[in-house]
Design an enzyme around this catalytic site. Structure first.
Site, short mmCIF file in Angstrom:
data_model
loop_
_atom_site.label_atom_id
_atom_site.label_comp_id
_atom_site.label_asym_id
_atom_site.label_seq_id
_atom_site.Cartn_x
_atom_site.Cartn_y
_atom_site.Cartn_z
N CYS A 52 46.39 43.76 38.40
CA CYS A 52 45.32 44.44 37.68
C CYS A 52 44.49 43.41 36.94
O CYS A 52 45.06 42.52 36.33
CB CYS A 52 45.94 45.43 36.70
N PRO A 53 43.18 43.45 36.93
CA PRO A 53 42.33 44.50 37.47
C PRO A 53 41.77 44.20 38.86
O PRO A 53 40.88 44.89 39.31
CB PRO A 53 41.17 44.50 36.46
#
Lengths: 176, 80
Positions: free
Chosen positions: B14-15
């Site tokens: 993430c992200p």
């Protein structure tokens, strides 16, 4: 005299329907971990179609300084401060476990091994996604940071009212 | 589930899977389905949340055991 009549309720509904969600982030910290959190949230929000603005102030300005660029502040005190306070997205220290640079180096190594983007990569991604960078002029002056030592892509040089005007329109406001 | 375009985000945290998805979806035409392959468990929650915000449609999620952990496949239908 004839004026076009606009129904206020319709106008407001239209505005609300078309208004993209906005996020403002104040980055005061120049720590690697905090800057990473700010850029991860910024890029994530931008990927969700939100309009994102980051205000850089105090130590947060170090993230958008070019590495090794000498300050061209007029008086020696500020020039000195600008020189002592090292800048550059690649050189931010961890808020904890920095250990004179050793801890930060280790963290950067682990991040690289795990294909985790660092602050410079996240910052480039943020700019790619249209995140706006605003540098606070007051603290730039205080810290001997001049425009010519900042990276390209800084959208505006502004102060607290610009921040507040944007923050007022935002559904997400963060101070990091 | 059948997808029109595949996006491999294996190894990314993430992200990045979401950012790569938001870039890739622009290359699709409306109605096409994008398959996002990830080994980040967060995608199970993040992809539906991204779809809800952007208006694209989450049409499926598959989970399988890979060589070095769980693999997730999220299917997103481009709606606009």
């Amino acid at each position: 005299m004839h004026a076009t009549h606009i129904e206020p309720a319709t106008m407001l509904a239209q505005l609300e329907a078309t208004k993209p969600e906005r996020v403002t982030i104040v980055l005061l910290s120049g720590d690697l971990d905090r800057a990473m959190a700010a850029f991860i949230i910024a890029t994530g929000a931008a990927a969700m179609g939100m309009q994102v603005t980051i205000f850089f102030t105090f130590w947060g300005l170090n993230a958008i300084r070019r590495k090794g660029a000498a300050s061209s502040a007029k008086d020696w005190l500020r020039r000195m401060f600008g020189a002592l306070n090292k800048g550059g997205a690649e050189t931010l220290p961890l808020s904890r476990f920095h250990f004179g640079g050793l801890g930060t180096k280790m963290m950067q190594k682990v991040m690289k091994q795990n294909r985790m983007p660092g602050v410079p990569e996240l910052m480039r991604t943020a700019l790619d996604l249209g995140v706006r960078f605003i540098a606070c002029t007051t603290t730039m002056g205080l810290m001997g940071i001049t425009k010519d030592t900042l990276i390209e892509g800084v959208d505006q040089f502004a102060g607290v009212t610009t921040y507040l005007a944007e923050a007022k329109q935002s559904s997400v406001n963060l101070f990091i | 589930m059948q997808a029109d375009v595949k996006l491999d985000t294996l190894g990314y945290f993430c992200p990045m899977p979401i950012i790569l998805t938001s870039k890739k979806i622009k290359e699709l035409t409306v109605g096409q389905v994008l398959e996002v392959i990830s080994d980040d468990e967060g995608i199970k929650k993040d992809m539906p949340a991204w779809c809800e915000t952007t208006g694209h449609e989450m049409v499926g999620l598959e989970e399988a055991q890979g060589a070095s952990g769980r693999i997730y496949k999220a299917f997103v239908k481009k709606t606009k």
